[in-house]
Design a protein around this motif. Structure first.
Motif, PDB file in Angstrom:
ATOM      1  N   ILE A  93      11.109  62.809  13.386  1.00 44.12           N
ATOM      2  CA  ILE A  93      11.225  63.277  11.520  1.00 44.12           C
ATOM      3  C   ILE A  93      11.683  62.462  10.885  1.00 44.12           C
ATOM      4  O   ILE A  93      12.302  61.369  11.513  1.00 44.12           O
ATOM      5  N   VAL A  94      10.639  61.279  10.201  1.00 41.59           N
ATOM      6  CA  VAL A  94      10.765  60.190   9.254  1.00 41.59           C
ATOM      7  C   VAL A  94      10.782  60.288   7.948  1.00 41.59           C
ATOM      8  O   VAL A  94       9.653  60.868   7.893  1.00 41.59           O
ATOM      9  N   PHE A  95      11.866  60.337   6.972  1.00 44.02           N
ATOM     10  CA  PHE A  95      11.964  60.315   5.737  1.00 44.02           C
ATOM     11  C   PHE A  95      12.406  58.460   5.044  1.00 44.02           C
ATOM     12  O   PHE A  95      12.691  58.049   5.161  1.00 44.02           O
ATOM     13  N   PHE A  96      10.952  58.735   4.193  1.00 42.31           N
ATOM     14  CA  PHE A  96      11.124  57.123   3.313  1.00 42.31           C
ATOM     15  C   PHE A  96      12.284  57.169   2.853  1.00 42.31           C
ATOM     16  O   PHE A  96      12.670  58.922   2.205  1.00 42.31           O
ATOM     17  N   ASP A  97      13.539  56.133   2.709  1.00 47.46           N
ATOM     18  CA  ASP A  97      14.189  56.766   1.666  1.00 47.46           C
ATOM     19  C   ASP A  97      14.284  56.458   0.186  1.00 47.46           C
ATOM     20  O   ASP A  97      14.605  57.191  -0.751  1.00 47.46           O
ATOM     21  N   THR A  98      12.623  56.295  -0.620  1.00 45.11           N
ATOM     22  CA  THR A  98      11.873  56.422  -1.703  1.00 45.11           C
ATOM     23  C   THR A  98      11.441  57.744  -1.934  1.00 45.11           C
ATOM     24  O   THR A  98      12.003  57.935  -3.588  1.00 45.11           O
TER      25      THR A  98
END
Length: 424
Positions: A259-264
């Protein structure tokens, strides 16, 4: 069929596709700009007038560049086919390698790809350093832009050239059923890419670090337990290096899921809103949307490869697309097919867009069961605002092109009170 008839059909298909796209894009610009000065009532408290105007102007700017892009692409296709461009490339590649051999075919296809990249480069620069910069989204430096181009070129050479060589070899060595063998190879390659992308390719472009916020991590892991989802980890991607847009996704399959979240995204949303956005992404996994789309694409690609095999036996396919009668072969057929196919398959685009919007509704409904629907609604409103997504798309344009439902329709399903007031 004669080559002249096929040439006419091809030109008609290209021009009709171009005219329909232009008409819909112009409708989108007019529709959005006509509603620029009034925020839809349900959004009025969360999105200010200046943000709404910015979204309208951003949408119009992107559409104007898209108009240039579709015109340029149509011209590029016509120059390479009926304009004789591919015939000249075939002759040029024949001065480097033995005509008809695998090396000659790879050179032909690679040259076409490089020319397409050259044609697209000014548009990409205008998009990144023009529109995206003007509206405050671009964080890409010229140095990073060039570095990305170099990395993409190396990947294309290291991976793409051997893949092209393998496809051309299969087309020439496997007899009348070559299309089945190419299809099996292509499916295997795509499955391998799904496994390799998160672990090897994506880290070449972005930095992925484990999610460090313990409170958010505990909330997310609780959601994963409720949904029965297992992954190899929760990661934050430095999307802010290139853009201010936010997003989240999961990638890979089997034991390689992550699972990947953009830091933005994490900067803009509250923890409960991040949880709701992730629940939406898990909804895609629960409903097997990725595999359903993969299955449809796989079935369509099998049919298209069979069609290519049939067309390769018809001289009018080659001469009708600008090649002389003595020029044929697998690489030429593959190039012509790739150039001509979009004009004939454009009518299927709205069906795929409709199917994609249906999937988005299903994922939203899943998120509403496993997180608070109001949190997903508020997250979507923030993302519409911060990403300058228009709240008032043209309905016809949206039905043809948009993979996601219009903002008002989508949010009102999550919050029934979130509707336009009825006219009196």
């Amino acid at each position: 069929m004669s080559s002249q008839v096929f040439s006419v059909l091809f030109v008609v298909a290209v021009l009709l596709t171009l005219l329909v796209k232009l008409a819909l894009m112009r409708r989108q610009i007019r529709h959005v700009r006509a509603r620029r000065d009034a925020v839809p009532a349900p959004f009025a408290e969360a999105i200010g007038l200046e943000s709404h105007r910015r979204a309208a102007d951003y949408t119009a700017a992107r559409m104007r560049l898209a108009i240039v892009e579709v015109v340029v692409n149509a011209g590029f296709v016509l120059v390479l086919t009926l304009g004789g461009g591919l015939q000249r490339i075939y002759g040029l590649a024949g001065t480097w390698f033995d005509a008809g051999g695998i090396a000659h075919g790879v050179a032909l296809l690679a040259t076409v790809a490089v020319l397409g990249w050259v044609v697209d480069l000014p548009l990409s620069l205008a998009r990144t350093f023009g529109i995206e910069k003007r509206f405050g989204f671009n964080r890409m430096t010229p140095q990073l832009f060039v570095a990305d181009l170099v990395r993409e070129g190396l990947l294309a050479a290291v991976i793409g050239l051997p893949v092209l060589a393998a496809v051309l070899w299969l087309m020439g060595a496997m007899g009348d059923r070559w299309w089945l063998w190419v299809w099996l190879f292509w499916i295997g390659f795509n499955l391998l890419a799904l496994f390799a992308w998160p672990a090897f390719i994506a880290p070449m472009f972005n930095k992925f670090t484990p999610l460090a916020d313990e409170a958010l991590k505990a909330r997310v892991e609780g959601l994963l337990d409720r949904c029965g989802f297992r992954s190899r980890g929760l990661f934050v991607m430095d999307g802010s290096r290139r853009s201010a847009h936010g997003n989240a996704y999961f990638t890979g399959f089997g034991a390689a899921k992550r699972i990947v979240f953009f830091d933005t995204l994490l900067e803009k949303l509250l923890p409960e809103e991040v949880e709701a956005v992730l629940a939406h992404e898990l909804g895609h996994f629960h409903h097997r949307h990725i595999w359903k789309r993969f299955s449809v694409i796989a079935a369509a690609s099998l049919g298209l490869l069979w069609l290519l095999g049939w067309l390769m036996e018809r001289p009018w396919f080659f001469t009708g697309l600008g090649m002389d009668g003595a020029t044929g072969g697998t690489a030429v057929a593959l190039a012509l097919f790739a150039l001509a196919l979009p004009a004939f398959t454009f009518p299927f685009g709205p069906l795929m867009s409709h199917w994609s919007r249906k999937h988005e509704f299903e994922a939203d409904a899943y998120a509403a069961r496993h997180a608070h629907p109001g949190d997903l609604a508020s997250a979507l409103v923030k993302l519409y605002r911060d990403n300058a997504s228009t709240l008032t798309p043209d309905p016809m344009y949206s039905r043809v092109f948009d993979s996601h439902p219009p903002a008002l329709v989508r949010v009102s399903r999550l919050r029934p009170d979130f509707r336009e007031p009825s006219p009196t």
